[in-house]
Design an enzyme around this catalytic site. Structure first.
Site, PDB file in Angstrom:
ATOM      1  N   ASP A 240       0.864  -0.727  -0.081  1.00  0.00           N
ATOM      2  CA  ASP A 240       0.123   0.099  -0.394  1.00  0.00           C
ATOM      3  C   ASP A 240       0.837   0.874  -0.241  1.00  0.00           C
ATOM      4  O   ASP A 240       2.296   1.326   0.891  1.00  0.00           O
ATOM      5  CB  ASP A 240      -0.725   0.015   0.672  1.00  0.00           C
TER       6      ASP A 240
HETATM    7  C1  BGC Z   1      -4.902   3.609  -0.068  1.00  0.00           C
HETATM    8  C2  BGC Z   1      -4.997   2.868  -0.948  1.00  0.00           C
HETATM    9  C3  BGC Z   1      -5.062   3.881  -2.099  1.00  0.00           C
HETATM   10  C4  BGC Z   1      -3.303   4.124  -2.378  1.00  0.00           C
HETATM   11  C5  BGC Z   1      -2.737   4.255  -3.590  1.00  0.00           C
HETATM   12  C6  BGC Z   1      -3.316   3.783   0.025  1.00  0.00           C
HETATM   13  O1  BGC Z   1      -3.767   5.128   1.234  1.00  0.00           O
HETATM   14  O2  BGC Z   1      -5.236   2.622   1.129  1.00  0.00           O
HETATM   15  O3  BGC Z   1      -5.722   1.412  -0.635  1.00  0.00           O
HETATM   16  O4  BGC Z   1      -4.871   1.946  -3.318  1.00  0.00           O
HETATM   17  O5  BGC Z   1      -3.528   4.862  -1.300  1.00  0.00           O
HETATM   18  O6  BGC Z   1      -3.467   5.763  -4.022  1.00  0.00           O
END
Ligand code: BGC
Length: 755
Positions: A240
């Site tokens: 993530d």
């Molecule tokens: C979120 C993800 C997301 C990523 C990119 C993170 O903060 O938890 O779900 O895909 O950011 O935006």
């Protein structure tokens, strides 16, 4: 960084790169080049890939856009977020939405769409519940698999997230989740497992949190042992955004790609050079990045039909809303009687159709309820906003709404949670609707009892304190960009509600299973309710609820009959007939729950193991067949460290919700045939009932002599002794020496040994 062109297939272009890359280039490939791209190595012919959020639409940011900026992306169809789409319980529909998302991704040169989110809704307070499907892992896994198969059928990858045990937003980037292994195996991992094993997502995204003391991004047990060794995942694991604390430890755990662009190449290179990190681990990660590049660059850019996708978003929204209450058949309303209807509530004019945070898309267009009514009836609706979206009480707006309500035959009242109340990044603190909206409801209901409430909210809100002031409730969740027209179709009977709850609506927050353990404190959250999440808790303890899991009304009615259970191989085929007994076409969601009648471990009273959505015209009957595999009967045995199916009776319950069981039958399972492991610390009770250990123990007793035969022992004494480990016999039973006991253990081991 320019975007990789997808117009020319370059499959296999990276093949030559594999051999020739130096360490620095290889390490560079294990993190992003910027916020949304993987690294390119032009001299080796390795292009960059563009990845984008997800899951209910594309959030492809414009070139040069602020990486964190929300609302700054190219227009894309905003389908209903998972809280809505999941409520459709329609696997085919979700697959079709997936294909549409895949087409949009291709058209925008996006190689991987960052979704689906299949974390379990452990608490109704989680700020990100709108992005997740359910409190039930079977349902979340089945729906998520359909989404993945749909997207990937278009040559676009998915990223199954957030793996794993990421069930709250409070302290999400570090909170240590203390969940026992059985709880993980039965509740928090199966949705991921089902999707990995049946839909083969190209990538998996690890979560931010810590799991049992180890950051997930560094958790080898999760990222390698479970995901790859046990489930056979052969794609790429990415982090993530910002989840990695230490790139060396992350690589060693099995995390291939750190996103977004991260510092630390030097540390990885130094670790390889010092021997602290095996270069083969870097090579493996690079292989996986290159394999993803090969897969993804094989797609062609395309176009998509925004009108057709809007129509699909409307169809999806129509199936997503759940009719919770409809006293006296208030709904559907006559479209011709529009002058007598008061439309009240700001959400009718300013729809809330998606959640806040990284999943937020810029829609191609948005239907409001007011627009849709005008379109349907050819005349503007009589409307009063009633409240402000910022939650500041406005008595003038209430007074205006009351005047309108008093002059109308029926009131459509649009209530819900404003954006500021629920979002990625924080959790809610209560379940109630905003106080000013409840004041409005009271005031309106005082002058006109014919009130139908339509809700817009990303997660469960409490209804118990106000539902007696309404005659109908349509739970609209967040319905995407076409939610306005879908809602109007449902309210005026152009479509029949067919959504069902994917999460129990409790009477009170105090009744919910995680109440005492959410969101934890001091950086730790203990999943103290263990496997009893959602309806597993409410139904096992018989806690009264407002609306049970699986519940949803229709404008028609359904009958269930002719249950037949047909054992097949390791599983069971369940069939029954559903009939539409009303006078409108409608779809029923028939649900199959399995109850283990008698078990050696504590189990929830029943668990969802199958379902089918059937569309029936009035009077039509359809036979529904649902196959249950061996897993449908299994629990995770802590002692055996595997899934176990015990021999015995299982009740198969078929119904319209977890609390509306219409048919039931008993299936007697032979079990998985694997005798439990016996050791010296297994109890006498466990030895006595063991198919191999029991006779051996009886024989040993007889041979030990002196004492009575087992059959002659006082039953009370036997009952008392049943809980004592075998080794304790050495102290109590002459003749049952340590040597005899060791011999027994060895004899059983020889009989039950499995390589
Ligand atoms: C979120 C993800 C997301 C990523 C990119 C993170 O903060 O938890 O779900 O895909 O950011 O935006």
């Amino acid at each position: 960084m320019t975007q990789q062109s997808h117009s020319e297939p370059v499959r296999g272009a990276t093949a030559g790169a594999r051999a020739g890359l130096g360490l620095a280039s290889k390490v560079a490939l294990t993190t992003g080049a910027d916020f949304w791209h993987t690294a390119a190595i032009p001299e080796a012919g390795v292009p960059a890939l563009l990845v984008t959020d997800g899951p209910h639409g594309l959030r492809k940011q414009s070139e040069g856009g602020d990486a964190l900026g929300l609302g700054d992306s190219v227009p894309a169809t905003c389908f209903p977020p998972a809280v809505g789409l999941g409520s459709s319980w329609n696997v085919d529909l979700i697959h079709t939405v997936g294909t549409a998302l895949g087409d949009e991704a291709r058209a925008e040169g996006v190689s991987v769409l960052l979704g689906p989110g299949v974390n379990i809704r452990r608490s109704p307070l989680c700020g990100r519940n709108f992005e997740y499907y359910s409190e039930d892992p079977f349902l979340a896994g089945t729906l998520g698999a359909a989404w993945v198969l749909g997207v990937q059928s278009r040559g676009v990858g998915t990223s199954l997230k957030h793996f794993a045990a990421n069930n709250q937003e409070t302290d999400r980037m570090r909170v240590d989740v203390q969940a026992d292994e059985r709880t993980l195996r039965e509740i928090y991992l199966p949705a991921f497992e089902r999707i990995v094993t049946t839909a083969r997502p190209w990538t998996v995204m690890c979560s931010y949190n810590t799991l049992r003391g180890v950051a997930v991004s560094e958790n080898r047990w999760l990222l390698t042992t479970v995901l790859r060794d046990e489930w056979g995942f052969d794609g790429l694991v990415m982090s993530d955004w910002g989840a990695v604390n230490d790139r060396v430890r992350a690589l060693a755990a099995g995390l291939d790609l750190t996103m977004p662009a991260a510092a630390g190449d030097d540390a990885v290179i130094a670790a390889v050079e010092s021997g602290a990190l095996d270069e083969a681990i870097v090579d493996t990660a690079v292989e996986r990045v290159l394999a993803l590049v090969d897969r993804a660059t094989a797609t062609d850019a395309g176009r998509y039909d925004t009108d057709a996708h809007h129509a699909l978003a409307a169809a999806a929204a129509t199936e997503s809303a759940v009719l919770l209450m409809n006293e006296g058949g208030l709904l559907p309303l006559e479209a011709t009687a529009l002058e007598s209807i008061a439309v009240i509530g700001e959400f009718a004019r300013t729809p809330r159709f998606q959640g806040s945070g990284s999943s937020q898309v810029v829609p191609t267009r948005v239907d409001s309820v007011l627009d849709a009514i005008t379109e349907l009836a050819g005349t503007a609706a009589r409307f009063a906003p009633g409240f402000r979206l910022d939650g500041v009480a406005d008595p003038d707006l209430v007074a205006e709404a009351v005047t309108l309500a008093g002059s109308a035959d029926t009131v459509l009242l649009f209530l819900g949670l404003p954006t500021a109340v629920e979002s990625e990044g924080f959790d809610r603190t209560g379940l109630a609707l905003p106080a000013d909206q409840l004041t409005l409801l009271d005031a309106v209901a005082d002058v006109n009892p014919r009130v139908a409430v339509v809700l817009s909210n990303g997660a469960v809100v409490s209804v118990a304190e106000w539902r007696d002031r309404a005659q109908a409730i349509l739970e609209g969740w967040l319905l995407g960009q076409a939610g306005g027209s879908a809602t109007v179709d449902l309210l005026f009977g152009l479509a029949t509600p067919s959504g069902r709850l994917t999460e129990t609506i409790p009477l009170r927050l105090e009744d919910t299973p995680s109440r005492l353990n959410f969101p934890g404190s001091d950086g730790v959250v203990v999943y103290g309710e263990r496997i009893h999440v959602g309806y597993r808790w409410f139904d096992t303890l018989d806690v009264p609820v407002a609306y049970p899991f699986g519940f949803g009304l229709s404008y028609t009615t359904f009958d269930y009959a002719d249950l037949a259970l047909d054992p097949s191989g390791d599983g069971l085929t369940v069939s029954f007939t559903v009939t539409n007994t009303g006078d409108r076409a409608g779809a029923e969601v028939a649900q199959v729950y399995v109850r283990d009648v008698e078990s050696t471990v504590d189990r929830p009273v029943h668990e969802l193991k199958g379902f089918a959505k059937v569309l029936l015209v009035p009077g039509e009957s359809r036979q529904v067949t649902i196959a249950l595999d061996e897993r449908a009967f299994a629990f995770w045995s802590v002692r055996e460290h595997r899934w176990v199916v015990e021999a015995g009776d299982f009740e198969i319950r078929v119904g319209a919700s977890s609390r509306d069981i219409r048919l039931a039958g008993v299936h007697t399972s032979p079990g998985d045939g694997i005798p439990p492991t016996l050791t010296g610390m297994s109890t006498l009770g466990e030895w006595f009932t063991h198919p191999i250990g029991g006779p051996l123990l009886a024989e040993a007793f007889a041979a030990a002599g002196g004492g009575p035969g087992l059959g002659d022992v006082d039953p009370l004494l036997l009952k008392m002794a049943a809980g004592a480990p075998l080794t304790k016999l050495a102290a109590f039973s002459p003749g049952m020496t340590g040597t005899v006991i060791d011999g027994l253990v060895e004899a059983v081991r020889e009989h039950t040994f499995r390589p």
